[in-house]
Every structure is written in C-alpha cells, then in structure tokens.
Write a protein that holds these residues in place. Sequence first.
Motif, short mmCIF file in Angstrom:
data_model
loop_
_atom_site.label_atom_id
_atom_site.label_comp_id
_atom_site.label_asym_id
_atom_site.label_seq_id
_atom_site.Cartn_x
_atom_site.Cartn_y
_atom_site.Cartn_z
N ALA A 82 0.84 -1.20 0.00
CA ALA A 82 0.00 0.00 0.00
C ALA A 82 0.87 1.24 0.00
CB ALA A 82 -0.92 0.01 1.22
N ARG A 83 0.36 2.27 -0.60
CA ARG A 83 1.04 3.56 -0.53
C ARG A 83 0.95 4.06 0.91
NH1 ARG A 83 2.63 4.91 -5.34
NH2 ARG A 83 1.50 4.22 -7.17
N VAL A 84 2.07 4.52 1.45
CA VAL A 84 2.09 5.02 2.82
C VAL A 84 1.23 6.27 2.88
CG1 VAL A 84 3.55 5.90 4.68
CG2 VAL A 84 4.37 4.02 3.24
N GLY A 85 0.30 6.28 3.82
CA GLY A 85 -0.70 7.35 3.89
C GLY A 85 -0.46 8.40 4.95
N PHE A 86 0.78 8.67 5.28
CA PHE A 86 1.10 9.72 6.24
C PHE A 86 2.44 10.35 5.86
CE2 PHE A 86 2.43 5.65 8.09
CZ PHE A 86 3.78 5.86 8.30
N ALA A 87 2.72 11.48 6.45
CA ALA A 87 3.97 12.19 6.16
C ALA A 87 5.11 11.63 7.02
CB ALA A 87 3.80 13.68 6.44
N ALA A 88 6.22 11.33 6.36
CA ALA A 88 7.45 10.90 7.04
C ALA A 88 8.60 11.15 6.08
CB ALA A 88 7.36 9.42 7.41
N LEU A 89 9.82 11.10 6.58
CA LEU A 89 10.98 11.38 5.74
C LEU A 89 11.12 10.39 4.58
CD1 LEU A 89 13.66 12.39 8.39
CD2 LEU A 89 12.40 13.88 6.81
N PHE A 90 10.63 9.16 4.72
CA PHE A 90 10.78 8.14 3.69
C PHE A 90 9.62 8.11 2.70
CE2 PHE A 90 8.79 6.21 7.36
CZ PHE A 90 7.71 5.53 6.82
N VAL A 91 8.65 8.99 2.87
CA VAL A 91 7.46 9.05 2.01
C VAL A 91 7.72 10.07 0.91
CG1 VAL A 91 4.99 9.61 1.99
CG2 VAL A 91 5.99 8.36 3.92
#
Length: 186
Positions: A82-91
């Motif tokens: 799944a596409r990661v659905g939150f903000a993080a440095l690896f997104v």
Amino acid sequence: MPLIETATERLLLRAWRDSDLPALAALNADAEVMRHFPSPLDAEQSAQMLVRMREHLDEHGFGFWALQRRDSGELIGVTGLARVGFAALFVPAVEIGWRLARAHWRQGYAREAACAALAVAFEQLGLDQVVSFTVPANLPSQAVMRSIGMQRDEGGDFLHPKLPDGHPLQPHVLYRIRRAQWEAQR
C-alpha cells in the motif's frame, strides 16, 4: 488500473469480497493479533478498513489483499502493498505488511505471502524499493522482514504521526528492500 492478484503454492492473495467481513472482523478483534496496534477493532472499524482496502485496490491495482488458503478456502489474514498514507521522511513510499489469524502463525504463511507481494512490487509494478515498519517490540514481524531480505534502516526510524505524542506505540523501526537487493537474493 487493472486489479493485480497473485498466488503461491499454498495461498491466494486476492480482492476482498463482502463475505470476508466476518473473518476480517474476527482477526481485528483478537487482542493478541492486535497487541502491536493501539487497540483491537470493532466490527464497524473492520468494515471501514475493508472499504479503504477495496478503494486502494481499485485506485492503484494493488493493495492489501485478502489472504486465503488454497486448500481450505479459509481467509487467514491480510497481506500486501500500500502507498504510505502519512507524512514521514521516507514518504512517498509503498509499504509491505501482513496480519494473520493466530491459528496460522509460525507456519511460514506471512513470509510466503510477503515474497509474493514483493514479486508484484518489483516485477509488475516496477518499484525501486519497498518499506515496512512496526513497533520495536514486534519481533515476529521484524523476523519476517529480515527473512524476505529487508534491512533495518536505523536512520529512518520514526515516531508514527498518527499516534499522539508520548504514546507507547509511537516509536517505529523502518526496514527497506531495494529492487537490486531483491534480484540478488532470488
């Protein structure tokens, strides 16, 4: 995008059906299965999760699939991408994950399904890398991550933004696998 489904010798990774909801709700209501999540989910939360997983599959052609045993037809969990659905440095990133009913733990199903999902990620979707993350205490999931060739990225460890500051499950460890690593281990 056309829906991607896949299979292994023992498992089907397939689209969700309405008839899957009772098994999904039972999985999500199990406190032991959900011990590394904020809380078990009730039937309505599981129904909402089912809708979200179907929407992701419809939009992207891949997602978290229903994990079904081929021999018995039993729904034993959730596995997929799944596409990661939150903000993080690896997104932006695509994550791989799994959740299996307790009766199916320690039988190699999570690893088998995850390997199939990685094949979809790299062979069909053409991704350059896949990530996975969990709380530090979730050693079984980290063992699956390592068994499929993922490596810990300690510099990428993070505080999950969907959990409140100070929550005991907020710290997460990050694992990655790049296409070249996956190809080298095949």
